[in-house]
Design a protein around this motif. Structure first.
Motif, mmCIF file in Angstrom:
data_model
loop_
_atom_site.group_PDB
_atom_site.id
_atom_site.type_symbol
_atom_site.label_atom_id
_atom_site.label_comp_id
_atom_site.label_asym_id
_atom_site.label_seq_id
_atom_site.Cartn_x
_atom_site.Cartn_y
_atom_site.Cartn_z
ATOM 1 N N LEU A 75 13.514 11.354 -26.672
ATOM 2 C CA LEU A 75 13.721 10.748 -28.083
ATOM 3 C C LEU A 75 14.829 11.642 -28.701
ATOM 4 O O LEU A 75 15.851 10.698 -29.148
ATOM 5 C CB LEU A 75 12.551 11.035 -28.754
ATOM 6 N N PHE A 76 14.943 12.805 -28.603
ATOM 7 C CA PHE A 76 15.841 13.424 -29.329
ATOM 8 C C PHE A 76 17.310 13.425 -28.527
ATOM 9 O O PHE A 76 18.256 12.941 -29.495
ATOM 10 C CB PHE A 76 15.621 15.133 -29.254
ATOM 11 N N ARG A 77 17.391 13.303 -27.561
ATOM 12 C CA ARG A 77 18.740 12.917 -26.921
ATOM 13 C C ARG A 77 19.278 11.675 -27.136
ATOM 14 O O ARG A 77 20.474 11.322 -27.426
ATOM 15 C CB ARG A 77 18.630 13.099 -25.349
ATOM 16 N N GLN A 78 18.218 10.534 -27.337
ATOM 17 C CA GLN A 78 18.466 9.129 -27.486
ATOM 18 C C GLN A 78 18.975 9.210 -29.007
ATOM 19 O O GLN A 78 20.247 8.348 -29.130
ATOM 20 C CB GLN A 78 17.297 8.210 -27.399
ATOM 21 N N GLU A 79 18.202 9.617 -29.912
ATOM 22 C CA GLU A 79 18.830 9.699 -31.482
ATOM 23 C C GLU A 79 20.112 10.459 -31.494
ATOM 24 O O GLU A 79 20.848 10.192 -32.374
ATOM 25 C CB GLU A 79 17.497 10.045 -32.168
ATOM 26 N N GLN A 80 20.387 11.607 -30.937
ATOM 27 C CA GLN A 80 21.339 12.184 -31.046
ATOM 28 C C GLN A 80 22.757 11.419 -30.640
ATOM 29 O O GLN A 80 23.630 11.728 -31.315
ATOM 30 C CB GLN A 80 21.370 13.483 -29.972
ATOM 31 N N LYS A 81 22.604 10.730 -29.414
ATOM 32 C CA LYS A 81 23.606 9.925 -29.060
ATOM 33 C C LYS A 81 24.275 9.093 -30.263
ATOM 34 O O LYS A 81 24.991 8.761 -30.402
ATOM 35 C CB LYS A 81 23.328 9.201 -27.948
ATOM 36 N N LYS A 82 23.095 8.636 -31.031
ATOM 37 C CA LYS A 82 23.259 7.329 -32.113
ATOM 38 C C LYS A 82 23.843 8.107 -33.177
ATOM 39 O O LYS A 82 24.831 7.537 -33.717
ATOM 40 C CB LYS A 82 21.743 6.887 -32.460
ATOM 41 N N ILE A 83 23.715 9.361 -33.425
ATOM 42 C CA ILE A 83 24.120 10.123 -34.548
ATOM 43 C C ILE A 83 25.872 10.404 -34.368
ATOM 44 O O ILE A 83 26.812 10.030 -35.041
ATOM 45 C CB ILE A 83 23.353 11.304 -34.907
ATOM 46 N N TYR A 84 26.011 10.698 -32.787
ATOM 47 C CA TYR A 84 27.451 10.995 -32.477
ATOM 48 C C TYR A 84 28.003 9.812 -32.632
ATOM 49 O O TYR A 84 29.123 9.463 -33.002
ATOM 50 C CB TYR A 84 27.374 11.444 -30.933
ATOM 51 N N TRP A 85 27.502 8.510 -32.198
ATOM 52 C CA TRP A 85 28.229 7.281 -32.313
ATOM 53 C C TRP A 85 28.451 6.846 -33.770
ATOM 54 O O TRP A 85 29.734 6.314 -33.862
ATOM 55 C CB TRP A 85 27.332 6.046 -31.428
ATOM 56 N N ARG A 86 27.638 7.239 -34.426
ATOM 57 C CA ARG A 86 27.840 6.818 -36.106
ATOM 58 C C ARG A 86 28.860 7.574 -36.626
ATOM 59 O O ARG A 86 29.721 7.053 -37.506
ATOM 60 C CB ARG A 86 26.624 7.050 -36.904
ATOM 61 N N HIS A 87 29.099 8.642 -35.995
ATOM 62 C CA HIS A 87 29.911 9.759 -36.649
ATOM 63 C C HIS A 87 31.617 9.614 -35.875
ATOM 64 O O HIS A 87 32.480 10.400 -36.177
ATOM 65 C CB HIS A 87 29.501 11.208 -36.799
ATOM 66 N N GLU A 88 31.487 8.689 -34.791
ATOM 67 C CA GLU A 88 32.653 8.506 -34.005
ATOM 68 C C GLU A 88 33.156 9.896 -33.411
ATOM 69 O O GLU A 88 34.129 10.251 -32.980
ATOM 70 C CB GLU A 88 33.690 7.725 -34.809
ATOM 71 N N VAL A 89 32.058 10.539 -32.786
ATOM 72 C CA VAL A 89 32.364 11.859 -32.082
ATOM 73 C C VAL A 89 31.625 11.932 -30.752
ATOM 74 O O VAL A 89 30.627 11.392 -30.657
ATOM 75 C CB VAL A 89 31.699 12.942 -33.011
ATOM 76 N N SER A 90 32.377 12.540 -29.726
ATOM 77 C CA SER A 90 31.816 12.525 -28.576
ATOM 78 C C SER A 90 30.791 13.925 -28.498
ATOM 79 O O SER A 90 31.224 14.639 -29.154
ATOM 80 C CB SER A 90 32.739 12.629 -27.268
ATOM 81 N N ASP A 91 29.842 13.787 -27.593
ATOM 82 C CA ASP A 91 28.964 15.101 -27.504
ATOM 83 C C ASP A 91 29.860 16.186 -26.861
ATOM 84 O O ASP A 91 29.772 17.328 -27.443
ATOM 85 C CB ASP A 91 27.875 14.770 -26.389
ATOM 86 N N SER A 92 30.845 15.938 -26.175
ATOM 87 C CA SER A 92 31.701 17.146 -25.702
ATOM 88 C C SER A 92 32.581 17.704 -26.909
ATOM 89 O O SER A 92 32.825 18.879 -27.039
ATOM 90 C CB SER A 92 32.838 16.756 -24.571
ATOM 91 N N THR A 93 33.178 16.859 -27.719
ATOM 92 C CA THR A 93 33.941 17.029 -28.819
ATOM 93 C C THR A 93 33.035 18.119 -29.906
ATOM 94 O O THR A 93 33.309 19.341 -30.355
ATOM 95 C CB THR A 93 34.443 16.033 -29.659
ATOM 96 N N PHE A 94 31.615 17.542 -30.054
ATOM 97 C CA PHE A 94 30.842 18.412 -30.995
ATOM 98 C C PHE A 94 30.602 19.684 -30.218
ATOM 99 O O PHE A 94 30.638 20.736 -30.816
ATOM 100 C CB PHE A 94 29.584 17.406 -30.876
ATOM 101 N N THR A 95 30.303 19.595 -29.039
ATOM 102 C CA THR A 95 29.979 20.963 -28.391
ATOM 103 C C THR A 95 31.094 21.945 -28.328
ATOM 104 O O THR A 95 30.909 23.218 -28.573
ATOM 105 C CB THR A 95 29.443 20.615 -26.773
#
Length: 124
Positions: A75-95
């Motif tokens: 659930l966390f990973r699924q919702e985390q992806k939505k947060i990144y998408w909403r902010h137009e950020v990739s997970d690698s850019t955030f990391t």
């Protein structure tokens, strides 16, 4: 023995989680700051703060949902992806941005001061 997290409200869990994350990452930053170049797509501090506030809030919500560890993680990973998408950020850019700020100890401290202030305001 009862876990301490059960004694805390979800809002307090978010604050404790944010503070512990900042403390651990600051303590673990072992490279010299002048040795690490900024990533090409470094997220600005205000965007990092917004993302961290949402991610720590999500973490508290998921923890308080009473799900199994595997379900919580999914659930966390699924919702985390939505947060990144909403902010137009990739997970690698955030990391990459997070790692950069973590190595720049004072910068991470400033970020998490804003995160904790924002979470405290949300709690009111």
């Amino acid at each position: 023995m009862k876990r301490i997290s059960h004694c805390l409200s979800p809002a307090h869990r978010v604050l404790v989680s944010a503070l512990l994350s900042a403390l651990l990452l600051t303590a673990s930053a072992c490279q010299k700051t002048d040795e690490v170049p900024a990533p090409a797509q470094l997220l600005p501090p205000d965007k990092m703060v917004n993302l961290l506030v949402e991610l720590h809030t999500l973490e508290a919500r998921v923890e308080s949902a009473g799900l199994t560890p595997d379900s919580s993680r999914a659930l966390f990973r699924q919702e985390q992806k939505k947060i990144y998408w909403r902010h137009e950020v990739s997970d690698s850019t955030f990391t990459q941005s997070f790692r950069y700020y973590a190595i720049q100890g004072q910068e991470l401290n400033k970020l998490y001061k804003s995160v904790v202030d924002s979470l405290a305001t949300l709690e009111k």
